[in-house]
Design a protein around this motif. Sequence first.
Motif, PDB file in Angstrom:
ATOM      1  N   SER A  11       0.742  -1.305   0.030  1.00 13.49           N
ATOM      2  CA  SER A  11      -0.037   0.029  -0.013  1.00 13.49           C
ATOM      3  C   SER A  11       0.819   1.287   0.153  1.00 13.49           C
ATOM      4  O   SER A  11       1.914   1.404   0.729  1.00 13.49           O
ATOM      5  CB  SER A  11      -0.769   0.242   1.232  1.00 13.49           C
ATOM      6  N   LEU A  12       0.588   2.161  -0.781  1.00 14.07           N
ATOM      7  CA  LEU A  12       1.143   3.487  -0.761  1.00 14.07           C
ATOM      8  C   LEU A  12       0.784   4.443   0.615  1.00 14.07           C
ATOM      9  O   LEU A  12      -0.301   4.541   0.577  1.00 14.07           O
ATOM     10  CB  LEU A  12       0.852   4.160  -2.069  1.00 14.07           C
ATOM     11  N   VAL A  13       1.878   4.807   0.982  1.00 15.41           N
ATOM     12  CA  VAL A  13       1.721   5.521   2.240  1.00 15.41           C
ATOM     13  C   VAL A  13       0.767   6.716   2.126  1.00 15.41           C
ATOM     14  O   VAL A  13      -0.253   7.071   2.966  1.00 15.41           O
ATOM     15  CB  VAL A  13       3.046   6.225   2.735  1.00 15.41           C
ATOM     16  N   GLU A  14       0.816   7.475   1.060  1.00 12.61           N
ATOM     17  CA  GLU A  14       0.185   8.755   0.704  1.00 12.61           C
ATOM     18  C   GLU A  14      -1.394   8.389   0.718  1.00 12.61           C
ATOM     19  O   GLU A  14      -2.478   8.839   1.272  1.00 12.61           O
ATOM     20  CB  GLU A  14       0.361   9.384  -0.505  1.00 12.61           C
ATOM     21  N   LEU A  35       7.604   7.202  12.221  1.00 12.30           N
ATOM     22  CA  LEU A  35       7.322   7.230  10.852  1.00 12.30           C
ATOM     23  C   LEU A  35       6.692   8.943  10.709  1.00 12.30           C
ATOM     24  O   LEU A  35       5.666   9.075  10.948  1.00 12.30           O
ATOM     25  CB  LEU A  35       6.924   6.493  10.023  1.00 12.30           C
ATOM     26  N   GLN A  36       7.521   9.573  10.109  1.00 12.63           N
ATOM     27  CA  GLN A  36       7.098  10.940   9.815  1.00 12.63           C
ATOM     28  C   GLN A  36       6.326  10.998   8.564  1.00 12.63           C
ATOM     29  O   GLN A  36       6.775  11.901   7.595  1.00 12.63           O
ATOM     30  CB  GLN A  36       8.166  12.002  10.150  1.00 12.63           C
ATOM     31  N   CYS A  37       5.597   9.997   8.025  1.00 11.28           N
ATOM     32  CA  CYS A  37       5.339   9.891   6.629  1.00 11.28           C
ATOM     33  C   CYS A  37       4.199  10.866   6.309  1.00 11.28           C
ATOM     34  O   CYS A  37       3.939  11.096   5.050  1.00 11.28           O
ATOM     35  CB  CYS A  37       4.700   8.575   6.528  1.00 11.28           C
ATOM     36  N   SER A  92       6.135  10.104   0.404  1.00 16.50           N
ATOM     37  CA  SER A  92       4.808   9.399   0.631  1.00 16.50           C
ATOM     38  C   SER A  92       3.808   8.949  -0.732  1.00 16.50           C
ATOM     39  O   SER A  92       3.264   7.925  -0.470  1.00 16.50           O
ATOM     40  CB  SER A  92       3.995  10.041   1.810  1.00 16.50           C
ATOM     41  N   PRO A  93       3.649   9.723  -1.808  1.00 16.61           N
ATOM     42  CA  PRO A  93       3.099   9.117  -3.040  1.00 16.61           C
ATOM     43  C   PRO A  93       3.781   8.032  -3.638  1.00 16.61           C
ATOM     44  O   PRO A  93       3.138   7.364  -4.362  1.00 16.61           O
ATOM     45  CB  PRO A  93       3.204  10.485  -3.973  1.00 16.61           C
ATOM     46  N   PHE A  94       4.842   7.802  -3.188  1.00 13.34           N
ATOM     47  CA  PHE A  94       6.054   6.924  -4.126  1.00 13.34           C
ATOM     48  C   PHE A  94       6.242   5.696  -3.235  1.00 13.34           C
ATOM     49  O   PHE A  94       6.509   4.744  -3.515  1.00 13.34           O
ATOM     50  CB  PHE A  94       7.214   7.534  -4.377  1.00 13.34           C
ATOM     51  N   ASP A 120       8.448   0.110   1.960  1.00 16.27           N
ATOM     52  CA  ASP A 120       9.552   1.074   1.770  1.00 16.27           C
ATOM     53  C   ASP A 120       9.947   1.746   2.826  1.00 16.27           C
ATOM     54  O   ASP A 120      10.839   1.891   3.338  1.00 16.27           O
ATOM     55  CB  ASP A 120       9.176   1.885   0.479  1.00 16.27           C
ATOM     56  N   SER A 121       8.867   2.350   3.484  1.00 14.88           N
ATOM     57  CA  SER A 121       9.046   3.339   4.450  1.00 14.88           C
ATOM     58  C   SER A 121       9.560   2.616   5.915  1.00 14.88           C
ATOM     59  O   SER A 121      10.478   3.048   6.620  1.00 14.88           O
ATOM     60  CB  SER A 121       7.655   3.917   5.216  1.00 14.88           C
ATOM     61  N   ALA A 122       8.877   1.365   6.121  1.00 18.89           N
ATOM     62  CA  ALA A 122       9.491   0.647   7.168  1.00 18.89           C
ATOM     63  C   ALA A 122      10.964   0.287   7.152  1.00 18.89           C
ATOM     64  O   ALA A 122      11.801   0.630   8.097  1.00 18.89           O
ATOM     65  CB  ALA A 122       8.740  -0.623   7.435  1.00 18.89           C
ATOM     66  N   GLN A 123      11.301   0.024   5.867  1.00 11.88           N
ATOM     67  CA  GLN A 123      12.617  -0.431   5.691  1.00 11.88           C
ATOM     68  C   GLN A 123      13.657   0.836   5.910  1.00 11.88           C
ATOM     69  O   GLN A 123      14.699   0.819   6.307  1.00 11.88           O
ATOM     70  CB  GLN A 123      12.887  -0.922   4.186  1.00 11.88           C
ATOM     71  N   GLU A 124      13.253   1.966   5.238  1.00 11.33           N
ATOM     72  CA  GLU A 124      14.052   3.249   5.428  1.00 11.33           C
ATOM     73  C   GLU A 124      14.409   3.652   6.841  1.00 11.33           C
ATOM     74  O   GLU A 124      15.408   4.303   7.025  1.00 11.33           O
ATOM     75  CB  GLU A 124      13.240   4.379   4.732  1.00 11.33           C
ATOM     76  N   HIS A 125      13.093   3.358   7.691  1.00 13.00           N
ATOM     77  CA  HIS A 125      13.286   3.943   8.856  1.00 13.00           C
ATOM     78  C   HIS A 125      13.597   2.690  10.021  1.00 13.00           C
ATOM     79  O   HIS A 125      13.452   3.083  11.251  1.00 13.00           O
ATOM     80  CB  HIS A 125      12.103   4.547   9.305  1.00 13.00           C
ATOM     81  N   ALA A 126      14.084   1.579   9.316  1.00 13.95           N
ATOM     82  CA  ALA A 126      14.349   0.437  10.470  1.00 13.95           C
ATOM     83  C   ALA A 126      13.249   0.090  11.311  1.00 13.95           C
ATOM     84  O   ALA A 126      13.362  -0.089  12.743  1.00 13.95           O
ATOM     85  CB  ALA A 126      15.581   0.790  11.158  1.00 13.95           C
ATOM     86  N   VAL A 127      11.940   0.212  10.816  1.00 16.43           N
ATOM     87  CA  VAL A 127      10.925  -0.274  11.577  1.00 16.43           C
ATOM     88  C   VAL A 127      10.288  -1.655  11.298  1.00 16.43           C
ATOM     89  O   VAL A 127      10.267  -1.967  10.011  1.00 16.43           O
ATOM     90  CB  VAL A 127       9.667   0.678  11.473  1.00 16.43           C
ATOM     91  N   ALA A 128      10.107  -2.588  12.255  1.00 19.01           N
ATOM     92  CA  ALA A 128       9.666  -3.990  11.935  1.00 19.01           C
ATOM     93  C   ALA A 128       8.224  -3.838  11.018  1.00 19.01           C
ATOM     94  O   ALA A 128       7.373  -2.954  11.622  1.00 19.01           O
ATOM     95  CB  ALA A 128       9.560  -4.898  13.244  1.00 19.01           C
TER      96      ALA A 128
END
Length: 74
Positions: free
Chosen positions: A12-15, A33-35, A41-43, A48-56
């Motif tokens: 799912s896309l964050v945006e 996550l400050q998404c 966020s549109p991309f 992706d976001s979890a990986q970028e921010h080292a979140v499980a």
Amino acid sequence: MLDDQDTISADSLVEKVVKDHPETVLVFVRHGLQCVGCTMSPFHTIADSAQEHAVALEPLLGALNHALAGDRPA
């Protein structure tokens, strides 16, 4: 994308999640996550976001889907 059962997936896309389900904003914030409002966020997908921010990923998805179901965010 949200599937037919209206659940949030790793793809799912964050945006789209934030726009369609504002009740998830607090979940992103609580997971560090400050998404919300991020230019990526549109991309970026949730994965992706979890990986970028080292979140499980799995706990994040669980919390997002609990919020979607009307439960308190974890």
